[in-house]
Write a protein that holds these residues in place. Sequence first.
Motif, mmCIF file in Angstrom:
data_model
loop_
_atom_site.group_PDB
_atom_site.id
_atom_site.type_symbol
_atom_site.label_atom_id
_atom_site.label_comp_id
_atom_site.label_asym_id
_atom_site.label_seq_id
_atom_site.Cartn_x
_atom_site.Cartn_y
_atom_site.Cartn_z
ATOM 1 N N ALA A 1 0.821 -1.215 0.000
ATOM 2 C CA ALA A 1 0.000 0.000 0.000
ATOM 3 C C ALA A 1 0.857 1.268 0.000
ATOM 4 O O ALA A 1 0.510 2.260 -0.647
ATOM 5 C CB ALA A 1 -0.934 -0.009 1.207
ATOM 6 N N ASP A 2 1.998 1.231 0.706
ATOM 7 C CA ASP A 2 2.843 2.430 0.784
ATOM 8 C C ASP A 2 3.435 2.803 -0.573
ATOM 9 O O ASP A 2 3.417 3.977 -0.965
ATOM 10 C CB ASP A 2 3.952 2.242 1.838
ATOM 11 N N ILE A 3 3.937 1.816 -1.323
ATOM 12 C CA ILE A 3 4.526 2.152 -2.628
ATOM 13 C C ILE A 3 3.445 2.301 -3.716
ATOM 14 O O ILE A 3 3.637 3.038 -4.668
ATOM 15 C CB ILE A 3 5.613 1.140 -3.074
ATOM 16 N N ASP A 4 2.321 1.617 -3.540
ATOM 17 C CA ASP A 4 1.213 1.791 -4.490
ATOM 18 C C ASP A 4 0.730 3.243 -4.487
ATOM 19 O O ASP A 4 0.333 3.779 -5.523
ATOM 20 C CB ASP A 4 0.042 0.863 -4.130
ATOM 21 N N ALA A 5 0.766 3.868 -3.320
ATOM 22 C CA ALA A 5 0.293 5.257 -3.199
ATOM 23 C C ALA A 5 1.205 6.220 -3.958
ATOM 24 O O ALA A 5 0.773 7.296 -4.389
ATOM 25 C CB ALA A 5 0.226 5.647 -1.728
ATOM 26 N N ILE A 6 2.450 5.838 -4.161
ATOM 27 C CA ILE A 6 3.423 6.726 -4.811
ATOM 28 C C ILE A 6 3.369 6.592 -6.337
ATOM 29 O O ILE A 6 3.557 7.569 -7.052
ATOM 30 C CB ILE A 6 4.854 6.389 -4.306
ATOM 31 N N ASN B 1 -4.553 4.440 -7.549
ATOM 32 C CA ASN B 1 -6.015 4.384 -7.451
ATOM 33 C C ASN B 1 -6.531 3.063 -6.883
ATOM 34 O O ASN B 1 -7.726 2.790 -6.954
ATOM 35 C CB ASN B 1 -6.638 4.613 -8.834
ATOM 36 N N ARG B 2 -5.638 2.252 -6.338
ATOM 37 C CA ARG B 2 -6.072 0.994 -5.735
ATOM 38 C C ARG B 2 -6.793 1.284 -4.405
ATOM 39 O O ARG B 2 -6.556 2.319 -3.772
ATOM 40 C CB ARG B 2 -4.864 0.068 -5.514
ATOM 41 N N PRO B 3 -7.667 0.373 -3.974
ATOM 42 C CA PRO B 3 -8.532 0.665 -2.814
ATOM 43 C C PRO B 3 -7.791 0.981 -1.509
ATOM 44 O O PRO B 3 -8.239 1.830 -0.746
ATOM 45 C CB PRO B 3 -9.352 -0.620 -2.659
ATOM 46 N N VAL B 4 -6.653 0.329 -1.264
ATOM 47 C CA VAL B 4 -5.965 0.564 0.012
ATOM 48 C C VAL B 4 -5.300 1.946 0.043
ATOM 49 O O VAL B 4 -5.526 2.715 0.990
ATOM 50 C CB VAL B 4 -4.966 -0.573 0.337
ATOM 51 N N PRO B 5 -4.502 2.315 -0.984
ATOM 52 C CA PRO B 5 -3.935 3.665 -0.943
ATOM 53 C C PRO B 5 -4.992 4.768 -0.965
ATOM 54 O O PRO B 5 -4.761 5.858 -0.423
ATOM 55 C CB PRO B 5 -3.042 3.747 -2.196
ATOM 56 N N GLY C 1 10.649 6.189 -13.695
ATOM 57 C CA GLY C 1 10.559 7.284 -12.725
ATOM 58 C C GLY C 1 9.664 6.919 -11.559
ATOM 59 O O GLY C 1 9.986 7.194 -10.391
ATOM 60 N N ASP C 2 8.539 6.290 -11.886
ATOM 61 C CA ASP C 2 7.595 5.825 -10.862
ATOM 62 C C ASP C 2 8.279 4.860 -9.900
ATOM 63 O O ASP C 2 8.179 4.989 -8.681
ATOM 64 C CB ASP C 2 6.433 5.097 -11.547
ATOM 65 N N ALA D 1 9.297 5.218 -5.860
ATOM 66 C CA ALA D 1 8.784 4.261 -4.876
ATOM 67 C C ALA D 1 9.904 3.422 -4.252
ATOM 68 O O ALA D 1 9.668 2.692 -3.291
ATOM 69 C CB ALA D 1 7.760 3.341 -5.542
ATOM 70 N N GLY D 2 11.113 3.544 -4.811
ATOM 71 C CA GLY D 2 12.239 2.780 -4.264
ATOM 72 C C GLY D 2 12.217 1.306 -4.628
ATOM 73 O O GLY D 2 12.805 0.483 -3.925
ATOM 74 N N VAL D 3 11.534 0.979 -5.745
ATOM 75 C CA VAL D 3 11.512 -0.420 -6.189
ATOM 76 C C VAL D 3 12.667 -0.618 -7.180
ATOM 77 O O VAL D 3 12.731 0.072 -8.194
ATOM 78 C CB VAL D 3 10.161 -0.771 -6.870
ATOM 79 N N PRO D 4 13.600 -1.528 -6.884
ATOM 80 C CA PRO D 4 14.800 -1.664 -7.730
ATOM 81 C C PRO D 4 14.545 -2.450 -9.010
ATOM 82 O O PRO D 4 15.032 -3.563 -9.171
ATOM 83 C CB PRO D 4 15.761 -2.416 -6.805
ATOM 84 N N MET D 5 13.777 -1.860 -9.924
ATOM 85 C CA MET D 5 13.548 -2.534 -11.204
ATOM 86 C C MET D 5 14.818 -2.442 -12.051
ATOM 87 O O MET D 5 15.642 -1.552 -11.849
ATOM 88 C CB MET D 5 12.363 -1.898 -11.943
#
Lengths: 314, 58
Positions: free
Chosen positions: A80-85, A91-95, A204-205, A209-213
Amino acid sequence: MSLVSREPMTPTAGAVEYAAGPREYFALLKPRVMSLVVFTALAGLLVAPVSVHPVIAFASLLAIAAGAGAAGALNMWWDADIDAIMSRTCNRPVPLGLVQPREALFFGLTLALIAVMSLAVTANLLAAGLLAFTIFFYAVVYTMWLKRSTPQNIVIGGAAGALPPVVGYAAATGSVTLDSLVLFAIIFIWTPPHFWALALVKSGDYARAGVPMMPNVKGAGRTRLEILLYTLALAAIAVAPWPLGVGGRIYAALAIAAGLAMIHFAWRVYRTRQGREANRAAMQLFGFSILYLFLLFAALVVEHGSGLIERYGL
Amino acid sequence: MSAMAEPDPRQGVRLTPQQERNRRLRNIAIGVCIGLLAALFYAVTIVKLGPGVLRPEP
């Protein structure tokens, strides 16, 4: 005394937990991912060399779909924390605050339990065990561990998305064979070029969010090269069901033609490195990769569902 | 007036009309799912055991 009053008053602390309707809970299941899971599991069921009663097949697919949905809900709880970013997921229900993280967690866990137990009852313990492993692998190994720690996240995590045809095959036969493992291999090798094409555009997204893609860690150039290499491997492995007898001539023709198209799109991504054209090439590969996987499994569904292979050896 | 500003916690959670509506929809959805699941398990049982399950033993 009832703990919940009917009087329309200003909600008190805690009332936010009652905010979501069925639509929000349905969104937690990641319906689009679920539809791909059901489709590939159906292919696994039909490819099996035994006939399954339609009611058992339907119940098994429903359980597999519920299991996939449960994994999606657990993913949305944890992320939820990174989905919000990220723009793709904000737009997912938790964020959005429509579903509380705790609600998503218990919804996911309950659904996972129901799905696994249902598959054990309707099909067999092996299929149920594989479904439980798939949910665990996606929710714990991929979401909680790999996603935020390594650029190989979607490579290894892709195993979760590749297991549904194996689960479907196991539901029909009670076994895991080379026939189902080759379907696993196709989705497993398909996952990196599919997600990295998107990651090139959305780097960029992912960085925010700090996801190491892969594009953020190893660079866009290395990602383009790996996309091309994986696509070459994919185009070769996708033909394998034909000599194995899993796919017929229709499948073989489609796998070769669509595989060449995949290589074409991957080559364009490799060569086009600057500006809007680069993003367009990446999004074209991303879009075509979905169609590609659909076509391969649709060919299997048509060939086995209509009995073309069994009756005419096509 | 102070009682209006700070609701008595013993009265529990107060829902807005929207929350009440969503709760009703959730309950309907859960009811439909349980009903369909029961029907599906019934059908699976009949398929697995065969039609003989409904006949009394001779």
